[in-house]
Every structure is written in C-alpha cells, then in structure tokens.
Design a protein around this motif. Sequence first.
Motif, mmCIF file in Angstrom:
data_model
loop_
_atom_site.group_PDB
_atom_site.id
_atom_site.type_symbol
_atom_site.label_atom_id
_atom_site.label_comp_id
_atom_site.label_asym_id
_atom_site.label_seq_id
_atom_site.Cartn_x
_atom_site.Cartn_y
_atom_site.Cartn_z
ATOM 1 N N GLU A 112 0.392 -1.407 0.062
ATOM 2 C CA GLU A 112 -0.229 0.163 -0.065
ATOM 3 C C GLU A 112 0.957 1.036 -0.141
ATOM 4 N N TYR A 157 4.255 -3.196 6.484
ATOM 5 C CA TYR A 157 3.329 -4.055 7.100
ATOM 6 C C TYR A 157 2.929 -3.225 8.311
ATOM 7 N N LEU A 160 -0.660 -0.630 8.339
ATOM 8 C CA LEU A 160 -2.281 -1.593 8.614
ATOM 9 C C LEU A 160 -1.876 -2.108 9.836
ATOM 10 N N TRP A 164 -5.357 -1.199 12.007
ATOM 11 C CA TRP A 164 -6.100 -2.845 12.722
ATOM 12 C C TRP A 164 -5.686 -2.275 14.010
ATOM 13 N N HIS A 192 -0.443 7.678 3.703
ATOM 14 C CA HIS A 192 -0.909 6.807 3.964
ATOM 15 C C HIS A 192 -2.596 6.353 3.279
ATOM 16 N N ARG A 194 -4.915 4.558 4.258
ATOM 17 C CA ARG A 194 -5.057 4.166 5.452
ATOM 18 C C ARG A 194 -5.920 5.078 6.326
#
Length: 243
Positions: A112, A157, A160, A164, A192, A194
């Motif tokens: 991402e 990662y 993310l 989460w 980012h 997200r």
Amino acid sequence: MPKLPHSFKQTLSRAFCLSATAFCLSASSNAWALFADDDARKAILDLRKSLATTQMDLQNQIEKLKSENAELRGKVENLEKQGEDINTSQKTYYQDLDTRLGNFEPRTATIEGVSGTVQPGEKKAYDDALKAFQTGSLKKADEGFSAFATRYPKSPYLPLALFWSGNSKYANKDYAGAIAQLQSLIKRYPTHPRIPSAMLTLGNAQLESGNKVAAKKTFAEIISKYPDTEAAKDAQQLNAAIK
C-alpha cells in the motif's frame, strides 16, 4: 385359265420386289429406331447411376472431412486447455515458491505504497493477526498486531498493523488505547491511504469517550482534507448528529 402376257408378268414381278424391298427397309428402319432408343435409355440410366455413385462418394468425402475437422478442433481445444492448465500450474508453482522463499529469506516488498524489507515469518505473523480480527477474536488480534509492531518496527506492513490494532482496541471499547494508537499512525504515516479511515475511527473513539469537541474537530478535518472519500461522507453524517 388364260395365260398372262410376259410383259405383265415382268411388271407384276417388279412391283412385288419393290413392295418387298420397301417392307424390308421399313422393318429395318423400325428395328434401328428401337435399337437406338434402347441404347440411349441405357446410356441415360448408366449416366444416372454414375452420377449417383459420384454424389454418394462426394457426400462420404464431405462427411469424412467434417469428422476429421471436428476431431482436429477437439485436439486444438484440448491443447489450448492443456496450455491454460500448464500456465495456471506454473503460476501457482512460482507463487508457492515465492511464498516459501519469503519464509526463509528477507525480500523487498511494497505494501500500500510503503516499501521495505519483509523478514522471514513477518507476513505470516501479520496474516495471523488479521485473521483473528476478521473472525472476531479482537483481543487476540490486538495482541498479535501489538507484538508485530514491536518485533518488526521497520516493516512495510507496520502502518496496517497499527491501523488494525487501533480498530481492534476500538472494537474492544478500549477507546483511550485506540486514540493513542491511531494518532501514532496518523503522525508517522500522514500520506498513507488508510489515514481517512483511521481518522474516522479516531473520531468515533473520541466521541465514545465523551470528547465531543475533539470528535467534531476530527470529523471536520476528514471532510476538509479528504472530501471525495467514503470516510468524508460518514464523517459528515456523524458530525451533523453530534448535539
């Protein structure tokens, strides 16, 4: 009986011969005509028979060619199917090989938009924590993501995992923990993809913890910075509902 004159006899004899000759010629002509008709009829029948045989042969050849063409088409389709199966098998094989290699040696990856080195076992640790979240094991998911962030602080990662982890804490009603986690994510990775969703969860956590002012500010910031996102639409509705 009186005797006929010699000249009369000759005349009568000639007439008889002429009549006989005419009869013979007529009979011969009729016989020839009949013979000629039989030959023509026979020739026509032979021609029809020959044409029928030729037509049958051609039809048989056409059917044979159709059968051979269908057989060839089937072979071509079978070869195409085999080629597709081989390509799929090779693709699966190389994906599996890549996954296995990733379990034993570091590799570079972009997740991402974030690039970095993925260590052996790193992807599995992330996937296990995400699976726990997806199946509703929120405490296990939060623990998994927190452990991941500690063990792989430079992982592509990591954004993310923080995202989460914040959502896991929010779902567990750990609003203070969710706020701290999501604010850390927003500060460290402001670009980012997200971030709009992270801010929406942050605003909800602020709202649930009773800080309406902070929640309204967060929602307004989402609407201002990310107007074309789903998060902005949700933020607008939530902001309007705050009394």
